[in-house]
Design a protein around this motif. Structure first.
Motif, PDB file in Angstrom:
ATOM      1  N   ALA A 136     -31.456  -6.486 -18.661  1.00 59.39           N
ATOM      2  CA  ALA A 136     -32.052  -5.956 -19.885  1.00 59.39           C
ATOM      3  C   ALA A 136     -32.174  -7.043 -20.946  1.00 59.39           C
ATOM      4  O   ALA A 136     -33.191  -7.171 -21.645  1.00 59.39           O
ATOM      5  CB  ALA A 136     -31.232  -4.776 -20.399  1.00 59.39           C
ATOM      6  N   VAL A 137     -31.111  -7.837 -21.091  1.00 58.53           N
ATOM      7  CA  VAL A 137     -31.152  -8.940 -22.061  1.00 58.53           C
ATOM      8  C   VAL A 137     -32.216  -9.967 -21.657  1.00 58.53           C
ATOM      9  O   VAL A 137     -33.003 -10.451 -22.486  1.00 58.53           O
ATOM     10  CB  VAL A 137     -29.768  -9.598 -22.187  1.00 58.53           C
ATOM     11  CG1 VAL A 137     -29.843 -10.851 -23.059  1.00 58.53           C
ATOM     12  CG2 VAL A 137     -28.773  -8.615 -22.767  1.00 58.53           C
ATOM     13  N   LEU A 138     -32.259 -10.331 -20.374  1.00 56.10           N
ATOM     14  CA  LEU A 138     -33.272 -11.295 -19.911  1.00 56.10           C
ATOM     15  C   LEU A 138     -34.690 -10.770 -20.129  1.00 56.10           C
ATOM     16  O   LEU A 138     -35.598 -11.517 -20.526  1.00 56.10           O
ATOM     17  CB  LEU A 138     -33.045 -11.592 -18.431  1.00 56.10           C
ATOM     18  CG  LEU A 138     -31.762 -12.354 -18.074  1.00 56.10           C
ATOM     19  CD1 LEU A 138     -31.631 -12.480 -16.557  1.00 56.10           C
ATOM     20  CD2 LEU A 138     -31.728 -13.720 -18.730  1.00 56.10           C
ATOM     21  N   ALA A 139     -34.906  -9.493 -19.869  1.00 53.92           N
ATOM     22  CA  ALA A 139     -36.237  -8.908 -20.035  1.00 53.92           C
ATOM     23  C   ALA A 139     -36.668  -8.923 -21.497  1.00 53.92           C
ATOM     24  O   ALA A 139     -37.847  -9.166 -21.812  1.00 53.92           O
ATOM     25  CB  ALA A 139     -36.262  -7.489 -19.477  1.00 53.92           C
ATOM     26  N   ILE A 140     -35.715  -8.671 -22.409  1.00 48.53           N
ATOM     27  CA  ILE A 140     -36.046  -8.693 -23.840  1.00 48.53           C
ATOM     28  C   ILE A 140     -36.449 -10.103 -24.272  1.00 48.53           C
ATOM     29  O   ILE A 140     -37.428 -10.315 -24.994  1.00 48.53           O
ATOM     30  CB  ILE A 140     -34.856  -8.165 -24.669  1.00 48.53           C
ATOM     31  CG1 ILE A 140     -34.651  -6.665 -24.412  1.00 48.53           C
ATOM     32  CG2 ILE A 140     -35.091  -8.421 -26.151  1.00 48.53           C
ATOM     33  CD1 ILE A 140     -33.409  -6.108 -25.057  1.00 48.53           C
ATOM     34  N   VAL A 141     -35.678 -11.113 -23.818  1.00 46.70           N
ATOM     35  CA  VAL A 141     -36.016 -12.505 -24.171  1.00 46.70           C
ATOM     36  C   VAL A 141     -37.369 -12.886 -23.596  1.00 46.70           C
ATOM     37  O   VAL A 141     -38.213 -13.504 -24.267  1.00 46.70           O
ATOM     38  CB  VAL A 141     -34.902 -13.454 -23.671  1.00 46.70           C
ATOM     39  CG1 VAL A 141     -35.330 -14.907 -23.893  1.00 46.70           C
ATOM     40  CG2 VAL A 141     -33.597 -13.161 -24.380  1.00 46.70           C
ATOM     41  N   LEU A 142     -37.644 -12.568 -22.340  1.00 42.14           N
ATOM     42  CA  LEU A 142     -38.934 -12.904 -21.725  1.00 42.14           C
ATOM     43  C   LEU A 142     -40.088 -12.189 -22.416  1.00 42.14           C
ATOM     44  O   LEU A 142     -41.175 -12.743 -22.571  1.00 42.14           O
ATOM     45  CB  LEU A 142     -38.900 -12.544 -20.243  1.00 42.14           C
ATOM     46  CG  LEU A 142     -37.973 -13.389 -19.363  1.00 42.14           C
ATOM     47  CD1 LEU A 142     -37.956 -12.834 -17.947  1.00 42.14           C
ATOM     48  CD2 LEU A 142     -38.408 -14.837 -19.360  1.00 42.14           C
TER      49      LEU A 142
END
Length: 794
Positions: A64-70
């Motif tokens: 979820a954190v990676l998807a938000i940054v991307l």
């Protein structure tokens, strides 16, 4: 690729989730409790399942954190895979291709235009990856036509599996034009088309040019056009195809020199050649072809760098009518400006009508009227002024190109004057009203007139019928006969001449001949008369210079005008306020300057008829004709496309001079060039006007008019069109100054040699929406799984 790659530095934030998860696991304390042994036994049975659930929860939070940054970094996909995700509008590249003839400059065997086409091919290759992108192409030479509504070379061309090879094939056969169009016209055409294109596509404007100094020196208009393109939401990319200047020569102009222009008489031509290089060029040879046959070649010894030089040479044409003259320089960096075409339209002979007073009407002056009169030769049938003038301009046994016909004043009323180039009135006798009208009609249509006065001249007739308060053809109003007293003290010349084509021979070595002329009598002008160029003040018989269209060309020692000129319609009139015969002066008695001046006078007065100016590539050809004699439809044969020889930037002195480009007969031209049928339209004067817009080639354009009825065969008109020599200046805009110009606009210039794949200009698909859906799914799954693993609150 990402729209904001800097945000990718936030990806390590995902490790914080793992750290928090581990810390929470270490917060538990071991407590011995008997009742808990039962629970521990149950935990041991299900701990593998719980471990997997905890690991899954951890992964959901990390992803979820990676998807938000991307998602914040806005990733883009290119190529066929991008089409699987749908997304934004397709991209269109609007290519502005410089095809002016400076692009035919050669670098390492290939032209700069070849390099430009290779760059366009790279752009198309980038766009063809997705199979649904498009491009439009506008050549500089076609920009004005596109701006006015004409279709471009390519309009929203689809680069799919079938369209991409077709586009490359069509672009491969493009060639440099002979136009001098610059980037301003192309950018203006882009500004006109972008509102419609940006509504359907994400647009990128690619300008591919050689960035010559001539086109990029004025920065303000270009900066405004760049700003308009950016305001319409399009990106801009500038690609440069050349980085050095090569030496180049260009024929600037070829023109006729003042003099008698007629068949079988040497006609002097003047050619000007410009050296656009940074080194001097020696022994510049000009190949000359006259009506398709080689002519003697003039040579220019040396041309200094960034300077021009002229050479004069004679040509002799075989008969009257239009003749083709072509000049050719040796091969150099650019071929188009090495050629120059000229139409030399000359008559078989210049027809001069000499009007002398009837012998019975002539007032014979007393011997005491002039001390010059006693040495005048006797004539028994003609006025002595006519004898002197006819002998000067058309002597027996010598071909001067002038034919003289001597008539009485009655001839003006009873015969048409259109067949005469010049009408000369001697002693200006009284004329009938019909004769005055006929004379003025001849002058207004482009003929020349000259008046030389004498004892038979009546000032009242001249003022009332020929001058008419400035409305007539005569320059000024006459006053009376005056005597110029001798100057025994200072011995100044009796007259001085202004700078004028008639007196060009006397500008340097010929002035002593004029200084010996003695003038005794002359006609003064009205004290209130005015002229456009006078050397004295009104009131002393001189000409004021404020309000009249007349010009003073010669002035007496006392300030009175002696020679005047007036424009009348398309023609002109000259007035000599003294006699042609040595009666009031001794000019015609043994002084060579009289013969020279009279020949130059006839040449000057006859120049308006048949004068042919060369046009320029891109400019229209326009002419008119009599609709009663010719059909409305006119057939135009453009120049034949000539093969361009291999050029080199370093001409060698031992290379043989190339054969001049020879003219082609109408029959052959009709087989090699597609004729253009142009319809004429009437104008206000009742004549038909033909306008040919498409002058894309230099050379000779032939217009064929069909005669009505049984008047005879078709008639041709010949027009010469040449390139703009200034386009041959191959100096380029320096990179530093060009960067300073573009920096405020956020633009830069790329070199075609280093131009490659630039993914930020390729068609892309945004993954923002897809990542948003992934984030929502991950957070929802995390909440569900966390709710199952955490104990319920009490």
């Amino acid at each position: 690729m990402f729209a904001y790659p800097a945000l990718l530095w936030a990806l390590p934030v995902a490790a914080v989730v793992v750290l928090i998860h581990l810390i929470n696991m270490f917060r538990h304390r071991r407590v011995e409790w008997a009742a808990f042994e039962f629970l521990l036994a149950g935990y041991k049975k299900s701990r593998t399942r719980i471990f997997l659930q905890q690991l899954l929860l951890l992964l959901l939070r990390v992803f979820a954190v990676l998807a938000i940054v991307l998602m914040l970094a806005q990733p883009r996909l290119y190529g066929p895979i991008a089409g699987m995700f749908g997304g934004e509008r397709p991209r269109l590249h609007l290519i502005l291709l410089d095809d002016s003839f400076s692009m035919s400059d050669r670098v390492a065997g290939d032209t700069v235009f070849d390099d430009a086409l290779a760059t366009v091919g790279k752009i198309l290759e980038q766009q063809a990856r997705s199979g649904r992108e498009r491009f439009s192409l506008i050549r500089f030479s076609q920009a004005k036509a596109v701006e006015s509504g004409k279709a471009a070379d390519f309009e929203e061309f689809l680069l799919d599996e079938a369209g991409s090879p077709l586009a490359r094939e069509r672009i491969r056969i493009l060639e440099p034009s002979e136009s001098s169009a610059g980037p301003e016209e192309a950018l203006a055409a882009a500004v006109a088309q972008l509102p419609e294109l940006t509504a359907k596509y994400r647009c990128v404007v690619d300008l591919v040019s050689d960035f010559r100094l001539r086109d990029w020196e004025q920065t303000e208009p270009l900066a405004k056009l760049f700003a308009q393109i950016k305001n319409q939401g399009a990106a801009i990319r500038l690609i440069r195809t050349v980085d050095s200047q090569h030496p180049n020569l260009a024929i600037r102009q070829v023109k006729t020199v003042e003099g008698i222009h007629a068949a079988e008489v040497p006609i002097l031509l003047e050619a000007t050649v410009v050296n656009f290089g940074t080194r001097p060029v020696e022994n510049v040879r000009l190949g000359v072809a006259l009506d398709g046959r080689s002519h003697s070649s003039p040579n220019i010894p040396i041309i200094a760098p960034e300077k021009e030089a002229t050479v004069r040479f004679p040509v002799r044409v075989a008969g009257g009518g239009p003749h083709k003259v072509q000049l050719q320089l040796e091969p150099d960096a650019v071929a188009a400006d090495n050629r120059y075409s000229l139409v030399l339209d000359v008559p078989q002979e210049i027809a001069v009508l000499l009007i002398v007073p009837d012998l019975q009407d002539r007032a014979v002056p007393d011997q005491a009227d002039s001390f010059l009169r006693r040495n005048e030769p006797e004539t028994d049938s003609e006025d002595s002024g006519a004898v002197y003038l006819r002998t000067a301009i058309a002597p027996e046994g010598v071909r001067t190109g002038v034919r003289v016909q001597t008539e009485s004043p009655a001839f003006l009323s009873s015969h048409p004057l259109e067949r005469f180039d010049v009408v000369v009135l001697l002693d200006v006798p009284p004329l009938e009203l019909s004769a005055v009208r006929s004379l003025e009609s001849c002058l207004a249509s482009g003929g020349g007139g000259a008046c030389l006065f004498g004892q038979a001249t009546e000032p009242m007739f001249v003022n009332e019928k020929l001058y008419r308060k400035g409305e007539g053809c005569f320059p000024v109003a006459l006053f009376k006969q005056e005597t110029l007293l001798p100057d025994y003290l200072t011995r100044r010349p009796d007259w001085t001449l202004a700078e004028h084509p008639m007196f060009r021979v006397f500008e340097k070595s010929g002035s002593p001949l004029l200084n010996t002329v003695r003038i005794e009598r002359y006609f003064s002008v009205e004290p209130t008369a005015t002229a456009a160029a006078g050397n004295g003040s009104a009131g002393d018989g001189s000409v004021d210079s404020k309000s009249s269209p007349a010009k003073t060309l010669g002035t007496l020692r006392n300030g009175a005008p002696l020679i005047l000129e007036k424009e009348f319609g398309r023609g002109r009139t000259l007035a000599f306020l003294t006699t042609a015969a040595p009666v009031w002066n001794d000019w015609a008695r043994g002084n060579p300057s009289f013969v020279i001046t009279m020949l130059e006078m006839i040449a000057y007065l006859s120049r308006n008829r048949g004068e042919q100016q060369s046009g320029q590539v891109g400019q229209p050809i326009e002419f008119e004709f009599d609709p009663n004699r010719y059909e409305n439809a006119v057939r135009i044969i453009p120049p034949v496309r000539e093969p361009v020889s291999e050029s080199t930037s370093e001409p060698t002195s031992d290379r043989e001079r190339p054969e001049p480009v020879l003219a082609v007969s109408p029959a052959a031209a009709s087989n090699l060039a597609s004729p253009i049928v142009a319809e004429s339209r009437p104008n206000a004067s009742g004549r038909n006007v033909v306008r040919v817009e498409s002058t894309e080639r230099s050379g000779f354009y032939e217009a064929w008019l069909s005669r009505r009825g049984t008047e005879g065969s078709d008639e041709s008109r010949l027009f010469a069109v040449n390139v703009d020599f200034a386009e041959g200046n191959l100096a380029i805009r320096e990179r530093t100054s060009l960067s300073e110009m573009l920096r405020p606009l956020g633009l830069s210039v790329e070199d075609s040699a280093r131009f490659g794949t630039a993914s930020e200009f390729e068609s892309a698909r945004s993954l923002d929406d897809w990542l948003l859906f992934v984030v929502i799914a991950l957070l929802g799954s995390e909440l569900f799984l966390a709710g199952r693993l955490l104990p319920p609150a009490k």
